[in-house]
Design a protein around this motif. Structure first.
Motif, PDB file in Angstrom:
ATOM      1  N   GLU A   7       7.420 -69.732  48.237  1.00 46.09           N
ATOM      2  CA  GLU A   7       8.518 -70.542  47.314  1.00 46.09           C
ATOM      3  C   GLU A   7       7.946 -71.440  46.296  1.00 46.09           C
ATOM      4  O   GLU A   7       8.502 -71.592  45.481  1.00 46.09           O
ATOM      5  N   GLN A   8       6.745 -72.226  46.780  1.00 45.77           N
ATOM      6  CA  GLN A   8       6.111 -73.177  45.776  1.00 45.77           C
ATOM      7  C   GLN A   8       5.584 -72.455  44.851  1.00 45.77           C
ATOM      8  O   GLN A   8       5.661 -73.048  43.633  1.00 45.77           O
ATOM      9  N   ILE A   9       5.001 -71.377  45.246  1.00 42.72           N
ATOM     10  CA  ILE A   9       4.205 -70.664  44.108  1.00 42.72           C
ATOM     11  C   ILE A   9       5.077 -70.016  43.147  1.00 42.72           C
ATOM     12  O   ILE A   9       4.921 -70.193  41.976  1.00 42.72           O
ATOM     13  N   ASN A  10       6.283 -69.533  43.721  1.00 44.15           N
ATOM     14  CA  ASN A  10       7.267 -69.002  42.690  1.00 44.15           C
ATOM     15  C   ASN A  10       7.736 -69.891  41.893  1.00 44.15           C
ATOM     16  O   ASN A  10       8.062 -69.864  40.615  1.00 44.15           O
ATOM     17  N   ALA A  11       7.857 -71.387  42.134  1.00 39.88           N
ATOM     18  CA  ALA A  11       8.503 -72.395  41.568  1.00 39.88           C
ATOM     19  C   ALA A  11       7.423 -72.634  40.571  1.00 39.88           C
ATOM     20  O   ALA A  11       7.953 -72.841  39.270  1.00 39.88           O
ATOM     21  N   LEU A  12       6.372 -72.748  40.675  1.00 35.43           N
ATOM     22  CA  LEU A  12       5.272 -73.157  39.780  1.00 35.43           C
ATOM     23  C   LEU A  12       5.200 -72.174  38.890  1.00 35.43           C
ATOM     24  O   LEU A  12       5.109 -72.299  37.610  1.00 35.43           O
TER      25      LEU A  12
END
Length: 114
Positions: free
Chosen positions: A46-51
């Motif tokens: 989810e963090q990768i997707n947000a970035l």
């Protein structure tokens, strides 16, 4: 003489009030970094997707992301077991911000030694 000083003062005041655009696009980057340190709230994916969304928005607006952005994303890729994308983003960080070379090289050595 007073009129000239007043005119110069007014001109300098007007010039000093000009606003500028930020140098880098941040989007929700600070929120993403915060969520990284509060790891129990969101997954690494989810963090990768947000970035990635922030990166896409920056590219769409033809703006640069902040220093450290690609390094952060690269380290997230390493943590999820994707060293190819991890190295790619760390190398991108070095090319965009040459002053980060020593630190990024340290990160690359660290992940290779792990």
């Amino acid at each position: 003489m007073k009129k000239i000083l007043l005119a110069i003062s007014l001109a300098l005041t007007l010039v000093g009030c000009k606003t500028t655009e930020p140098l880098y696009y941040y989007g929700d980057y600070t929120k993403a970094v915060y969520s990284y340190f509060k790891a129990d709230e969101v997954t690494l994916e989810e963090q990768i997707n947000a970035l990635q969304l922030i990166l896409s928005a920056a590219e769409a607006q033809n703006k640069s992301v902040a220093p450290g952005f690609h390094a952060h994303l690269g380290m997230l890729y390493f943590e999820t077991g994707n060293p190819t994308l991890g190295v790619q983003h760390l190398e991108t960080e070095k090319s965009l911000f040459p002053e980060s070379t020593q630190y990024v090289d340290f990160l690359l050595r660290s992940v290779k030694d792990a």
